[in-house]
Design an enzyme around this catalytic site. Sequence first.
Site, PDB file in Angstrom:
ATOM      1  N   GLU A 486      16.114 -46.613 -21.465  1.00 24.88           N
ATOM      2  CA  GLU A 486      17.262 -46.013 -20.768  1.00 24.88           C
ATOM      3  C   GLU A 486      18.328 -47.021 -20.371  1.00 24.88           C
ATOM      4  OE1 GLU A 486      16.783 -44.133 -16.915  1.00 24.88           O
ATOM      5  OE2 GLU A 486      14.845 -45.100 -16.686  1.00 24.88           O
ATOM      6  N   HIS A 502      -4.470 -43.805 -35.263  1.00 27.20           N
ATOM      7  CA  HIS A 502      -4.244 -42.431 -35.742  1.00 27.20           C
ATOM      8  C   HIS A 502      -2.801 -42.220 -36.182  1.00 27.20           C
ATOM      9  CE1 HIS A 502      -8.252 -41.684 -34.248  1.00 27.20           C
ATOM     10  NE2 HIS A 502      -7.886 -42.253 -33.116  1.00 27.20           N
TER      11      HIS A 502
HETATM   12  C1  AGP Z   1      14.345 -42.625 -14.402  1.00 29.43           C
HETATM   13  O1  AGP Z   1      14.753 -43.933 -14.394  1.00 29.43           O
HETATM   14  C2  AGP Z   1      15.407 -41.668 -14.700  1.00 29.43           C
HETATM   15  N1  AGP Z   1      16.486 -41.828 -13.814  1.00 29.43           N
HETATM   16  C3  AGP Z   1      14.934 -40.226 -14.820  1.00 29.43           C
HETATM   17  O2  AGP Z   1      13.945 -40.156 -15.803  1.00 29.43           O
HETATM   18  C4  AGP Z   1      14.363 -39.624 -13.533  1.00 29.43           C
HETATM   19  O3  AGP Z   1      13.128 -40.171 -13.226  1.00 29.43           O
HETATM   20  C5  AGP Z   1      14.213 -38.115 -13.717  1.00 29.43           C
HETATM   21  O4  AGP Z   1      15.474 -37.570 -13.972  1.00 29.43           O
HETATM   22  C6  AGP Z   1      13.573 -37.447 -12.497  1.00 29.43           C
HETATM   23  O5  AGP Z   1      14.373 -37.598 -11.388  1.00 29.43           O
HETATM   24  P1  AGP Z   1      13.816 -37.133  -9.962  1.00 29.43           P
HETATM   25  O6  AGP Z   1      12.666 -38.009  -9.599  1.00 29.43           O
HETATM   26  O7  AGP Z   1      14.984 -37.311  -9.034  1.00 29.43           O
HETATM   27  O8  AGP Z   1      13.414 -35.701 -10.085  1.00 29.43           O
END
Ligand code: AGP
Length: 607
Positions: A486, A502
Site C-alpha cells: 500500500e 501447492h
Molecule cells: C491499512 O493500512 C489500511 N489503511 C486499510 O487496510 C485499513 O486497515 C482498512 O481500511 C480498515 O480500516 P478500519 O480499521 O478503520 O476499519
Amino acid sequence: MCGIFGCVLKNGEVASTIHSSLKRLEYRGYDSVGEATLHEGKLFIKKDVGKIDEVHATHDLDNLPGKIGLGHTRWATHGAPTKVNAHPHTDCEEQIAVVHNGIIENFAELKKELEDRGHFFRSKTDTEVIAHLVEEKMREGSALKAAVAEAVKRLEGSYAVAVVSVKEPDKIVCARKESPLTLGVGENGVYCASDIPAFLLYTNKVVIVNDGELVVLREDGCELSKIADLSLIRREPKVIDWTPEMAEKQGYPHFMLKEIMEQPLTLRNTLRLQEHYLELMTTFLDRASEVFLVACGTSHHACLAATYMFSKLAFHITHPVIASEFVEQYGKSVNIDSTILAVSQSGETADTLASVESARQRAATILGLTNTIGSTLTRVSRVYIGQQSGPEIGVAATKTFTSQLSVLSQLAIYLAKKRGKISQEEIDVLEEKVLKIPDMVETILKTQQEKIKQLAKKYKNHTAFFFLGRGISYATALEGRLKLMEIAYVPAIAFPAGESKHGPISLVEQGFPVVFICARDDTRKTLAGNIMEMKARGATILAICEEDDTEIKRLADDYVEVPAGIPEVLSPIPYVVPLQLFAYYMALERGCDPDMPRNLAKSVTVK
Ligand code: AGP
C-alpha cells in the site's frame, strides 16, 4: 490523544491566542474543543462538540476576557463526545478549571469517594475528578500549587494537566506523568502545551517537562518543581529550529514514522483498559455459540491473529471474516446465538458496518473494538472497547494494528482464565509477557531501525516479494505484505509457508526475495524446512527472528532481530514492527509518499 494548552500573557487578551494555538493542535485529531479564561476574579468557559471552526462559529472562541487561560482539544476515551464531557472541567463551585490529556485508571474509585463527600459531578469523564480533588485541598487551606501536587499524587495512569483557580488568578499550574507536556518562554508570555506546534508561532524557546514534575506559569516566567516534595528544579529553555509543519510530526519526516515510533507508548495505553469492559466482552464471547471476527484490511489481519489466540489459550473457535464477504459467506446463517466482534480503528468502515447491520437485523450480539470513541461502531455495539492509540494520521495503519493485537490478546487471556483451559502458571507467564511487550518494541525500534533502512536500500529494486509465516505468523506475514504494497506499491504475496509447494513456489527464481516471519513456536522446525525449499530454488531470504536464533540466522541471507522469549500468541506485535519500518523505508527508496499513498483513504466509508 487530547491536546492541552495554557497561556499567561503580559499584554493583551489571551482568547485569540488560545484559539489559534488549538488550531495548531488539530492534527492530533479531536471531537470537541473548549477554552477557559480568568478575568476580574471570574472564570469564563466556552466548550462544545465539533471542529474548532464550527465551535468558533457558534461560540466565538476569540471572545473571552482576560490574559490567562486554558484550551483543549478532546479525543474521547471516557465518556462520549458531548458538550458536557468537553474540557475544561470545573469543581462544584466553578472556581477551578482543568484541562487534561491522559487516562486516569482509578477515576471511578476517586469519583465515588468524592461523591460520598458531597461533590457534584457534571460529566462522565475521568478528568473531572482532578478539579474536585484540587477543590478539596484548597478548601483545606492549600495554595493552588500544593493542591495540584496533592491531587495528582492520587491519580493512577497518565496525565498532562493544567489548572487555574479564581482564588489565584495570576497563574496556571500544570503537571505531568507520561503524557507529553512542553513549555514555551516568549517575549509577551509563557505557554504550556501537549506539543510544541501550539506555541511555535510565539516562541521557539522550549522547556520539556519530565515525568513527576509540576510547573507554575506566571507572566514573568515558569517555575519547575518536583511533584513529590515541591523542591525546585532549574532548567534553561532550549532554542529549537523547527517549522510548524515539522513540529506536528515532532521532528519526524512523516506521520507514519512518528506513529511507528509511538508504539511503545500506545501499547502501554492498551494495558490501562478498564477491566470491567474486558470482563464484560469476555462474558459475551464465552457464551456465544459462534463468534465472527469481522473487519477489513489491517484490522482483518488482527482478527486472523486473534483466532489463533482464542483457540490456543481458551479452546474457543472463532471465525475471521473479511467484512466485504461477510453477508455473502455467512449472512443467512447468523442468528440470535451468533456474536460479531467487529474490529475497526476508524469505526466507520462501510463494509464492516454493513456486516454488523445485517447481523443486527438477525438479532446477533454486536461487540466492537475501535480507536474512535463516538464512531458509528461504538453506537451500534452492545459492548465496545476503545483501544486508546490516539489519532492515526498516516493512511497506513501501524500503531492501531499493534494496539488491536494487544487488546485481543488480553481478551484471549481473560477467556482462558474464565474457561480454565490453561494453567494459572501459564496465565501468569503470559500476563507478565504482555506487560513486557512495549519495552520489547522499544528495543526493536532502537536497535534495528538503521539496519532496516540499509536493507531497504538493498531490496528497493525488487519487483515482487513473498511474505511467509506459519501459524499465527501467517497473520503477521499478511500485514507485512499489505504495508509494502500500500505505501511502496510493490506487488507482494503472503501465504502460510506450508502452501508454497501447492503452487506459489513456481514463481521463485534466482534472487527472488522471500520474507520469513520466524517466531520461535511449534511451527519452527517445519518453517526451517520451508526456508530450505525456497533457498534450493535460488530465493533470497530475509528473516525476522529472535536475537539468539543462530539456526535461522545461518539460513537467512539477511535478518532482523527481535528480543528473545516472546510467547507465540503475542509474537505478531513485535514481529510486525520491522515489517512496518521495512515498508516505510522501501517507500522512501522508491520515491513514494508514505503518509498519502495513491488511491487510498484513511477510512473507507463506501462499500
Ligand atoms: C491499512 O493500512 C489500511 N489503511 C486499510 O487496510 C485499513 O486497515 C482498512 O481500511 C480498515 O480500516 P478500519 O480499521 O478503520 O476499519
